[in-house]
Design an enzyme around this catalytic site. Structure first.
Site, PDB file in Angstrom:
ATOM      1  N   TYR A  30      61.927  77.724  12.801  1.00 19.42           N
ATOM      2  CA  TYR A  30      61.568  78.299  12.408  1.00 19.42           C
ATOM      3  C   TYR A  30      61.686  79.227  11.271  1.00 19.42           C
ATOM      4  O   TYR A  30      61.468  79.739  10.346  1.00 19.42           O
ATOM      5  CB  TYR A  30      61.341  79.358  13.122  1.00 19.42           C
ATOM      6  CG  TYR A  30      60.966  79.064  15.113  1.00 19.42           C
ATOM      7  CD1 TYR A  30      59.357  79.009  15.284  1.00 19.42           C
ATOM      8  CD2 TYR A  30      61.570  78.425  16.042  1.00 19.42           C
ATOM      9  CE1 TYR A  30      58.853  78.135  16.014  1.00 19.42           C
ATOM     10  CE2 TYR A  30      61.062  77.970  17.124  1.00 19.42           C
ATOM     11  CZ  TYR A  30      59.427  77.842  17.511  1.00 19.42           C
ATOM     12  OH  TYR A  30      58.572  76.702  18.079  1.00 19.42           O
ATOM     13  N   ASN A  81      50.433  85.618  16.162  1.00 17.05           N
ATOM     14  CA  ASN A  81      50.637  83.911  16.169  1.00 17.05           C
ATOM     15  C   ASN A  81      50.863  84.346  17.725  1.00 17.05           C
ATOM     16  O   ASN A  81      51.562  85.070  18.563  1.00 17.05           O
ATOM     17  CB  ASN A  81      52.274  83.976  15.491  1.00 17.05           C
ATOM     18  CG  ASN A  81      53.034  82.485  15.525  1.00 17.05           C
ATOM     19  OD1 ASN A  81      53.232  82.524  16.922  1.00 17.05           O
ATOM     20  ND2 ASN A  81      53.895  82.602  15.150  1.00 17.05           N
ATOM     21  N   ASP A  94      40.263  85.790  25.824  1.00 15.42           N
ATOM     22  CA  ASP A  94      39.085  86.730  26.636  1.00 15.42           C
ATOM     23  C   ASP A  94      38.768  88.177  25.651  1.00 15.42           C
ATOM     24  O   ASP A  94      38.147  88.444  25.070  1.00 15.42           O
ATOM     25  CB  ASP A  94      39.343  86.990  27.618  1.00 15.42           C
ATOM     26  CG  ASP A  94      38.809  85.910  28.406  1.00 15.42           C
ATOM     27  OD1 ASP A  94      38.552  85.140  27.902  1.00 15.42           O
ATOM     28  OD2 ASP A  94      38.949  85.799  29.943  1.00 15.42           O
ATOM     29  N   HIS A 107      51.049  79.899  13.512  1.00 13.20           N
ATOM     30  CA  HIS A 107      51.880  78.803  13.694  1.00 13.20           C
ATOM     31  C   HIS A 107      52.550  78.521  12.630  1.00 13.20           C
ATOM     32  O   HIS A 107      52.281  78.035  12.125  1.00 13.20           O
ATOM     33  CB  HIS A 107      51.654  77.927  14.937  1.00 13.20           C
ATOM     34  CG  HIS A 107      51.070  77.974  15.787  1.00 13.20           C
ATOM     35  ND1 HIS A 107      51.256  79.108  17.589  1.00 13.20           N
ATOM     36  CD2 HIS A 107      49.566  78.038  16.126  1.00 13.20           C
ATOM     37  CE1 HIS A 107      50.822  79.655  17.571  1.00 13.20           C
ATOM     38  NE2 HIS A 107      49.244  78.976  17.735  1.00 13.20           N
ATOM     39  N   ILE A 108      54.253  78.696  13.032  1.00 12.15           N
ATOM     40  CA  ILE A 108      55.497  78.781  12.168  1.00 12.15           C
ATOM     41  C   ILE A 108      55.204  76.916  11.807  1.00 12.15           C
ATOM     42  O   ILE A 108      54.838  76.383  10.665  1.00 12.15           O
ATOM     43  CB  ILE A 108      56.576  79.683  11.763  1.00 12.15           C
ATOM     44  CG1 ILE A 108      56.031  80.808  11.566  1.00 12.15           C
ATOM     45  CG2 ILE A 108      57.874  79.348  11.246  1.00 12.15           C
ATOM     46  CD1 ILE A 108      57.380  81.980  12.416  1.00 12.15           C
ATOM     47  N   SER A 109      55.426  76.432  12.747  1.00 12.13           N
ATOM     48  CA  SER A 109      56.144  74.904  13.678  1.00 12.13           C
ATOM     49  C   SER A 109      54.423  74.093  12.685  1.00 12.13           C
ATOM     50  O   SER A 109      53.767  74.600  13.570  1.00 12.13           O
ATOM     51  CB  SER A 109      56.726  74.782  14.162  1.00 12.13           C
ATOM     52  OG  SER A 109      56.400  75.186  15.352  1.00 12.13           O
ATOM     53  N   ARG A 118      52.465  71.565  23.421  1.00 15.96           N
ATOM     54  CA  ARG A 118      51.470  72.367  22.455  1.00 15.96           C
ATOM     55  C   ARG A 118      50.978  72.217  21.716  1.00 15.96           C
ATOM     56  O   ARG A 118      50.262  72.872  21.089  1.00 15.96           O
ATOM     57  CB  ARG A 118      53.660  72.855  21.161  1.00 15.96           C
ATOM     58  CG  ARG A 118      54.637  73.290  21.980  1.00 15.96           C
ATOM     59  CD  ARG A 118      55.532  73.098  20.703  1.00 15.96           C
ATOM     60  NE  ARG A 118      56.835  73.473  21.858  1.00 15.96           N
ATOM     61  CZ  ARG A 118      57.378  75.011  22.173  1.00 15.96           C
ATOM     62  NH1 ARG A 118      56.016  76.397  21.248  1.00 15.96           N
ATOM     63  NH2 ARG A 118      58.445  75.264  22.355  1.00 15.96           N
TER      64      ARG A 118
END
Length: 153
Positions: A30, A81, A94, A107-109, A118
């Site tokens: 991260y 995120n 929702d 998403h950072i990764s 994931r």
């Protein structure tokens, strides 16, 4: 040239669980920027484009849903995120469906290069776009995108 900070409205950035540990938790994945560093970078980028920034983080699903409800009709764009809620939260999905502005999932990764669980996101299917694997620069890319598609000046 920077625009008036309130000319284009507010970009909301929501961060889910464990992102309060950014820069401390698994920096090899991260990075070393803290959540505070990221907030400053996002605010500066938004300001250059004439937007205010509403930047929040919570480890609690209901708090994030309440935040979405509070801004769903008033924000110019929403960047989220969802952290671990990406793979588990139909309720967050929702709530995001009700947002009247573009919604970007960040998403950072690169979640697709990580564990198989994931790879599935409840958010991606309803998001305007998804950015992953660019580190914290993904947030700045999302702001740049929103500036281009929502500019009112």
């Amino acid at each position: 040239m920077a625009l008036d900070n309130t000319a284009n409205g507010t970009i909301v950035v929501l961060n889910g669980p464990n992102l309060n540990l950014l820069g401390k938790r698994q920096p090899q994945i991260y990075g070393h920027d803290t959540l505070e560093d990221l907030e400053q970078q996002c605010a500066e980028t938004a300001s250059v484009h004439g937007f205010d920034m509403d930047f929040r983080q919570s480890n609690h699903e209901g708090v994030l849903i309440d935040a979405i409800h509070a801004v769903r009709e008033s924000c110019s764009g929403l960047i989220i995120n969802p952290g671990g809620f990406t793979h588990t939260s139909v309720a967050l999905r929702d709530a995001l469906v009700t947002v009247e502005a573009p919604v970007l999932e960040v998403h950072i990764s690169n979640v697709h290069a990580r564990e198989e669980f994931r790879h599935h996101s409840y958010i991606s299917g309803i998001a305007t776009g998804v950015i992953c694997g660019l580190g914290t620069n993904g947030y700045l890319a999302a702001i740049e995108y929103l500036a281009r598609v929502t500019r009112t000046a």
